[in-house]
Design a protein around this motif. Structure first.
Motif, PDB file in Angstrom:
ATOM      1  N   PHE A  31       0.858  -1.189   0.000  1.00  0.00           N
ATOM      2  CA  PHE A  31       0.000   0.000   0.000  1.00  0.00           C
ATOM      3  C   PHE A  31       0.891   1.233   0.000  1.00  0.00           C
ATOM      4  O   PHE A  31       1.713   1.411   0.898  1.00  0.00           O
ATOM      5  N   ILE A  32       0.740   2.063  -1.021  1.00  0.00           N
ATOM      6  CA  ILE A  32       1.538   3.284  -1.158  1.00  0.00           C
ATOM      7  C   ILE A  32       0.672   4.483  -0.802  1.00  0.00           C
ATOM      8  O   ILE A  32      -0.354   4.733  -1.432  1.00  0.00           O
ATOM      9  N   ASP A  33       1.107   5.206   0.205  1.00  0.00           N
ATOM     10  CA  ASP A  33       0.424   6.432   0.632  1.00  0.00           C
ATOM     11  C   ASP A  33       1.498   7.328   1.232  1.00  0.00           C
ATOM     12  O   ASP A  33       1.523   7.579   2.416  1.00  0.00           O
ATOM     13  N   GLY A  34       2.399   7.780   0.394  1.00  0.00           N
ATOM     14  CA  GLY A  34       3.588   8.454   0.885  1.00  0.00           C
ATOM     15  C   GLY A  34       3.595   9.955   0.718  1.00  0.00           C
ATOM     16  O   GLY A  34       2.687  10.653   1.149  1.00  0.00           O
ATOM     17  N   LEU A  35       4.608  10.430   0.054  1.00  0.00           N
ATOM     18  CA  LEU A  35       4.910  11.853  -0.039  1.00  0.00           C
ATOM     19  C   LEU A  35       3.897  12.647  -0.868  1.00  0.00           C
ATOM     20  O   LEU A  35       3.840  13.863  -0.790  1.00  0.00           O
ATOM     21  N   HIS A  36       3.083  11.991  -1.676  1.00  0.00           N
ATOM     22  CA  HIS A  36       2.045  12.630  -2.503  1.00  0.00           C
ATOM     23  C   HIS A  36       2.600  13.490  -3.639  1.00  0.00           C
ATOM     24  O   HIS A  36       1.934  14.426  -4.084  1.00  0.00           O
TER      25      HIS A  36
END
Length: 158
Positions: A31-36
């Protein structure tokens, strides 16, 4: 289960770049929910593809910004999607990558790969695009409802 974040949350206090640099594990779900930001999201997807099990799925959060303020980089508004949406246009042009966007929670991308996948970078073309490009090209995006996403996931695990 690993949660990677250099500042808050997660159980591994480092950047995703450093995590993947030293990683030796293949994952079923990432799940990728990082720096945006487009550039970091692209790097996170490329790194994740290297460490994804053959039947694994990568989920990417915040792919559908609601307006130019939530999309703007650098961040200028409390709610922030950033310009992660740009990876969508790379993913739909990529070879042997199944990509959909679940129409929930600001758009959750769902990525599956074939063994001979090729991610197509469009950096030069996308880097300076803004929210108006996203709106003009929205219809090209493979958006599905959550029921259809569950059917895809069910096929993968059964």
């Amino acid at each position: 289960k690993f949660g990677v974040d250099p500042f808050k949350g997660g159980n591994i206090k480092t950047t995703s770049d450093d995590f993947f640099l030293n990683n030796k594990i293949l994952f079923d779900i990432i799940f990728i929910d990082g720096l945006h930001t487009y550039s970091q999201c692209q790097i996170d997807i490329l790194n994740s593809l290297k460490f994804l099990q053959p039947n694994g799925i990568i989920f990417v959060h915040d792919l559908i910004p609601i307006d130019w303020k939530t999309e703007h980089c650098p961040r200028i508004f409390d709610h922030w999607n950033g310009d992660t949406w740009k990876v969508c246009f790379e993913l739909i042009e990529s070879k042997n990558i199944n990509f959909n966007i679940i129409d929930c929670d600001n758009g959750i991308g769902m990525i599956q790969k074939s063994p001979d996948f090729e991610y197509k970078k469009l950096n030069k073309d996308l880097k300076n695009k803004k929210f108006d490009f996203f709106v003009e090209n929205f219809e090209k995006l493979p958006i599905i409802n959550y029921v259809d996403s569950l059917k895809i996931i069910d096929k993968k695990i059964n």
